[in-house]
Design a protein around this motif. Structure first.
Motif, PDB file in Angstrom:
ATOM      1  N   THR A 217      -9.205   5.011  -6.193  1.00  0.00           N
ATOM      2  CA  THR A 217      -9.456   3.586  -6.392  1.00  0.00           C
ATOM      3  C   THR A 217      -9.003   2.793  -5.175  1.00  0.00           C
ATOM      4  OG1 THR A 217      -9.176   3.812  -8.789  1.00  0.00           O
ATOM      5  CG2 THR A 217      -8.966   1.597  -7.868  1.00  0.00           C
TER       6      THR A 217
ATOM      7  N   THR B  86       0.828  -1.206   0.000  1.00  0.00           N
ATOM      8  CA  THR B  86       0.000   0.000   0.000  1.00  0.00           C
ATOM      9  C   THR B  86       0.859   1.252   0.000  1.00  0.00           C
ATOM     10  OG1 THR B  86      -1.725  -1.184   1.218  1.00  0.00           O
ATOM     11  CG2 THR B  86      -1.843   1.220   1.196  1.00  0.00           C
TER      12      THR B  86
ATOM     13  N   ARG C 212     -11.470   3.418  -2.355  1.00  0.00           N
ATOM     14  CA  ARG C 212     -12.737   2.695  -2.583  1.00  0.00           C
ATOM     15  C   ARG C 212     -12.581   1.214  -2.290  1.00  0.00           C
ATOM     16  NH1 ARG C 212     -13.635   4.666  -7.185  1.00  0.00           N
ATOM     17  NH2 ARG C 212     -12.833   2.979  -8.494  1.00  0.00           N
ATOM     18  N   THR C 213     -11.400   0.651  -2.646  1.00  0.00           N
ATOM     19  CA  THR C 213     -11.151  -0.755  -2.378  1.00  0.00           C
ATOM     20  C   THR C 213     -11.031  -1.016  -0.872  1.00  0.00           C
ATOM     21  OG1 THR C 213      -9.945  -0.965  -4.475  1.00  0.00           O
ATOM     22  CG2 THR C 213      -9.562  -2.676  -2.824  1.00  0.00           C
TER      23      THR C 213
ATOM     24  N   GLY D 280     -14.259  -0.957   0.726  1.00  0.00           N
ATOM     25  CA  GLY D 280     -14.937  -2.168   0.296  1.00  0.00           C
ATOM     26  C   GLY D 280     -16.390  -2.107   0.089  1.00  0.00           C
TER      27      GLY D 280
END
Length: 224
Positions: free
Chosen positions: A217, A80, A220-221, A224
């Motif tokens: 993105t 990350t 948002r991941t 979840g």
């Protein structure tokens, strides 16, 4: 996300044309004349640039390999962190191309130490008299400290593998070709257009937008 990263790298190389011409103009000028004053054929200019791009690909493979080694244990925080760092640098690169900041030039100053060690070899290769010599000179040219190159290398570090890192830098290198390969023939036509404020800002904000999209993105991941 690799397709998006490749597109971003390609656009960074293509839209960073003003910086490329300014940064490498002196080198291109040195390549533009033989010892007898004649202009070298197009094949030599092509060899210079293929050598330069091959160095970028090599750097990308090393960065991708390093990034992969850091993620061998598949630690999510490391993955990350690398991804977030790549997106932030891409945003800074876009803002630089748009003329809003100069943070990426920090990379150039850091790379200047390395270039001082390589520069004597580069000077020994001039004037260029053959295609193999032009290819070698181009490979050394690829070591020139450049904020654009180093910024995209951060993304190569986060690419996850040597192959992905190499592909990313190949896309970037191909993006730089229209400006540097065509400089001797088309520079007078290209440069005035690229210097328009709206062109620089549109190009830069487009590149920065890819970085913002990557962060959104990821968020948002994560949510979840």
């Amino acid at each position: 996300m690799i397709e998006l990263s490749l597109l971003t790298a390609l656009l960074a190389g293509l839209l960073g044309g003003v910086h490329c011409v300014g940064m490498c103009g002196g080198i291109v000028a040195a390549f533009s004349f033989r010892a007898d004053g004649s202009t070298p054929p197009f094949r030599l200019h092509l060899a210079y640039n293929l050598g330069r791009v091959s160095s970028y690909v090599f750097f990308g493979a090393l960065a991708g390999m390093l990034g992969a080694s850091l993620k061998l244990a598949e630690f999510l925080p490391v993955q990350t962190l690398l991804f977030v760092l790549a997106q932030i640098v891409m945003i800074l690169l876009g803002l630089y191309l748009a003329g809003f900041n100069r943070w990426v030039l920090v990379f150039e100053r850091a790379g200047g130490v390395l270039w001082r060690g390589v520069k004597p070899l580069f000077q020994k290769l001039l004037p260029v008299r053959s295609t193999p010599q032009a290819l070698l000179a181009g490979m050394v040219w690829g070591w020139l400290p450049c904020g654009l190159v180093y910024s995209v290398l951060v993304s190569a570090l986060a690419a996850g593998s040597a192959a992905s890192g190499a592909a990313l830098m190949l896309a970037f290198g191909l993006g730089t070709l229209p400006n540097l390969l065509g400089m001797g023939v088309f520079a007078r036509q290209i440069q005035p257009f690229m210097q328009h404020v709206w062109v620089r800002r549109t190009a830069g904000l487009t590149v920065a937008g890819f970085g913002v999209w990557g962060l959104l993105t990821l968020a948002r991941t994560a949510l979840g």
